[in-house]
Scaffold this active site. Structure first.
Site, short mmCIF file in Angstrom:
data_model
loop_
_atom_site.label_atom_id
_atom_site.label_comp_id
_atom_site.label_asym_id
_atom_site.label_seq_id
_atom_site.Cartn_x
_atom_site.Cartn_y
_atom_site.Cartn_z
N LYS A 154 0.84 -1.21 0.00
CA LYS A 154 0.00 0.00 0.00
C LYS A 154 0.88 1.26 0.00
O LYS A 154 0.67 2.21 -0.77
CB LYS A 154 -0.91 -0.02 1.23
CG LYS A 154 -1.42 1.32 1.68
CD LYS A 154 -2.51 1.86 0.79
CE LYS A 154 -2.83 3.29 1.16
NZ LYS A 154 -4.03 3.80 0.59
N CYS A 186 -2.53 11.02 1.37
CA CYS A 186 -1.98 9.72 0.97
C CYS A 186 -0.59 9.90 0.38
O CYS A 186 0.40 9.54 1.01
CB CYS A 186 -2.91 9.05 -0.03
SG CYS A 186 -4.60 9.00 0.57
N1 SAJ Z 1 -0.79 14.72 -8.83
C1 SAJ Z 1 0.14 15.33 -9.64
N2 SAJ Z 1 0.49 14.72 -10.82
C2 SAJ Z 1 -0.05 13.52 -11.20
C3 SAJ Z 1 -1.01 12.91 -10.38
C4 SAJ Z 1 -1.36 13.52 -9.19
O1 SAJ Z 1 0.68 16.41 -9.34
O2 SAJ Z 1 0.34 13.03 -12.28
C5 SAJ Z 1 -1.14 15.33 -7.54
C6 SAJ Z 1 -2.62 15.67 -7.39
O3 SAJ Z 1 -2.92 16.92 -7.93
C7 SAJ Z 1 -2.77 15.62 -5.88
C8 SAJ Z 1 -1.82 14.49 -5.47
O4 SAJ Z 1 -0.91 14.36 -6.53
O5 SAJ Z 1 -2.33 16.82 -5.28
C9 SAJ Z 1 -2.49 13.17 -5.13
O6 SAJ Z 1 -3.52 12.87 -6.05
P1 SAJ Z 1 -3.92 11.41 -6.57
O7 SAJ Z 1 -5.16 11.54 -7.34
O8 SAJ Z 1 -2.81 10.77 -7.30
O9 SAJ Z 1 -4.07 10.56 -5.25
P2 SAJ Z 1 -5.02 10.57 -3.95
O10 SAJ Z 1 -4.14 10.97 -2.81
O11 SAJ Z 1 -6.28 11.29 -4.13
O12 SAJ Z 1 -5.35 9.00 -3.85
C10 SAJ Z 1 -4.29 8.08 -3.80
C11 SAJ Z 1 -4.56 6.94 -4.75
N3 SAJ Z 1 -3.36 6.17 -4.95
C12 SAJ Z 1 -2.89 5.84 -6.15
O13 SAJ Z 1 -3.40 6.20 -7.18
C13 SAJ Z 1 -1.65 4.99 -6.15
C14 SAJ Z 1 -5.68 6.07 -4.22
O14 SAJ Z 1 -5.85 4.92 -5.01
C15 SAJ Z 1 -5.39 5.66 -2.79
O15 SAJ Z 1 -6.46 4.95 -2.25
C16 SAJ Z 1 -5.20 6.89 -1.95
O16 SAJ Z 1 -4.11 7.64 -2.50
C17 SAJ Z 1 -4.87 6.44 -0.54
O17 SAJ Z 1 -5.77 6.40 0.30
O18 SAJ Z 1 -3.75 6.05 -0.29
#
Ligand code: SAJ
Length: 425
Positions: A204, A258
């Site tokens: 995870k 996360c």
């Molecule tokens: N972000 C970027 N560039 C990207 C992707 C995301 O700058 O290419 C930024 C987003 O704007 C945001 C942050 O990263 O600020 C996190 O966004 P996210 O959509 O990637 O993730 P979370 O935190 O909303 O959800 C994640 C997910 N993990 C993965 O995709 C590996 C989700 O599946 C998990 O359940 C969650 O974390 C968790 O609870 O851990």
């Protein structure tokens, strides 16, 4: 099966409702009176598509109720927060998890299963939770079953992903893993992946660390290309045409509870072995200051600039501003003696946020887009008529694609244009 879910937040509530709506008897437990009141009165307390419908259905069926105290059950699911400590490595604070487990122990009976869904540092199950359960007189794997099954759903798509995502089921023993599988088999349609508790914890954490490290690489590319006058976004598009490359998207930083939190749980346990993970955290944490610097460069010859910030949540189409890089940028700009700053976000209800777009952009010199809410996709130049005549747009999420050809539009691929323009002034 009777299931008691401890912690009715972003994960616990949807999880409890999914079990209830798939035929199980569910008691949801929370310490917040306002959460309990809202749920009992039929109202959800978080924004998540489809969740209100699930609550309506669960209450109607009589299979879900919310309580302050833990009720006896066959299975206990712990879904409480695990924030960072404010120590050197921002280690995992297990206090809420341990206190939730302590609240279960007095009603625990032989044959019950305890499942921890909260994200926890590697070895937390073996080193902390397992001894607590054994100390209360049970033998784990024989007369009670202890499992780590990390939640892995994406905010905004929680209902769908709870059903269709694969689940990692990490038991303290094989019998624990089997008990965990029987619980999720009641509604999960994804694969149930059997493993140990420690491997489940680590996988995870690595999923989110993988994203954090890759986003750091994209953010670093933006800085390199800014220096060398190359379009970073075009480079990403081109490189991603390679069948084995998946560069992530750069942005104003990494937020949420996360990606910006989980890597520290690995770092704290193995600080000397994690230079790459630590460097990535630093790169992403410095992005807000980098964006503020770009705003300063863009506004350096305007006396008392007015700025409109569009979007404050940590990502698009959600209402969550916790650990949001957009909030950090907003705060830094507000703190700036010279700037007048307004913020617009139709998803956020707070006294410092406007939900009136026109009022926010009235006479502003710079519009700073910080989240990729759907509604920003269709922004056109006409939408900024109330702004100053030469309004500058800095789009850190590359979302307002209809504006890309406009003269004063910048995204993270065209930052070097700022330097060229400012040296000509
Ligand atoms: N972000 C970027 N560039 C990207 C992707 C995301 O700058 O290419 C930024 C987003 O704007 C945001 C942050 O990263 O600020 C996190 O966004 P996210 O959509 O990637 O993730 P979370 O935190 O909303 O959800 C994640 C997910 N993990 C993965 O995709 C590996 C989700 O599946 C998990 O359940 C969650 O974390 C968790 O609870 O851990």
């Amino acid at each position: 099966m009777k299931i008691t879910v401890v912690g009715l937040g972003y994960i616990g509530l949807p999880t409890a409702l999914m079990f209830a709506n798939h035929g199980q008897e569910v008691c949801g437990v929370d310490i917040s009176e306002s959460v309990l009141n809202k749920l009992t009165n039929g109202q959800i307390h978080i924004e998540e598509p489809g969740l209100q419908k699930e609550l309506d259905k669960a209450l109607m069926s009589g299979r879900f109720h919310a309580r302050r105290e833990v009720e006896p059950a066959d299975t206990f699911i712990i879904s409480v927060p695990t924030p960072n400590h404010s120590d050197t490595y921002k280690s995992c604070n297990l206090d809420y998890v341990e206190s939730a487990v302590r609240s279960v122990l007095p009603v625990l009976e032989k044959g019950n299963t305890i499942i921890i869904e909260s994200t926890i540092a590697p070895r937390s199950m073996v080193d902390h939770i397992y001894p607590m359960v054994e100390a209360s007189g049970f033998t784990v794997g024989e007369n009670v079953f202890l499992v780590h099954c990390p939640e892995r759903v994406l905010p905004g798509q929680v209902i769908h992903e709870l059903i269709y995502n694969n689940r990692i089921i990490g038991g303290i023993t094989d019998a624990c893993t089997e008990a965990g599988k029987a619980v999720y088999n009641t509604f999960v349609q994804g694969e149930l992946l059997a493993t140990t508790a420690s491997a489940a914890e680590m996988s995870k954490l690595m999923e989110n660390t993988y994203r954090d490290v890759n986003i750091a690489l994209a953010n670093e590319l933006v800085k390199v290309c800014d220096e060398l006058d190359i379009d970073a976004l075009e480079v990403i598009d081109l490189a991603n045409k390679h069948p084995r490359v998946n560069l992530h998207s750069p942005g104003p930083g990494v937020g949420g509870h996360c990606l910006a939190v989980d890597p520290y749980f690995i770092i704290e346990k193995a600080p000397r072995q994690t230079p790459l993970i630590q460097a990535s955290r630093t790169v992403n944490s410095l992005m807000p200051s980098f964006i503020v610097q770009k705003v300063e460069d863009l506004l350096h010859n305007i006396a008392k600039p007015k700025i409109a910030v569009l979007g404050l949540t940590y990502k698009g189409n959600i209402d969550d501003i916790r650990e949001s890089p957009a909030m950090e940028i907003f705060d830094q700009l507000v703190f700036h003696a010279n700037y007048q700053v307004r913020a617009f976000d139709s998803h956020v209800q707070a006294d410092f946020v406007s939900t009136d777009f026109k009022e926010t952009i009235d006479e502003v010199d710079l519009v700073l887009i910080l989240t990729d809410h759907h509604e920003f996709k269709n922004l056109k130049l006409e939408d900024f008529e109330a702004a100053a005549s030469e309004v500058i747009i800095l789009d850190t999420k590359n979302i307002a694609t209809q504006l890309t050809n406009s003269d004063n539009y910048y995204n993270l691929g065209s930052l070097s244009k700022i330097n060229t323009k400012t040296t000509h002034v």
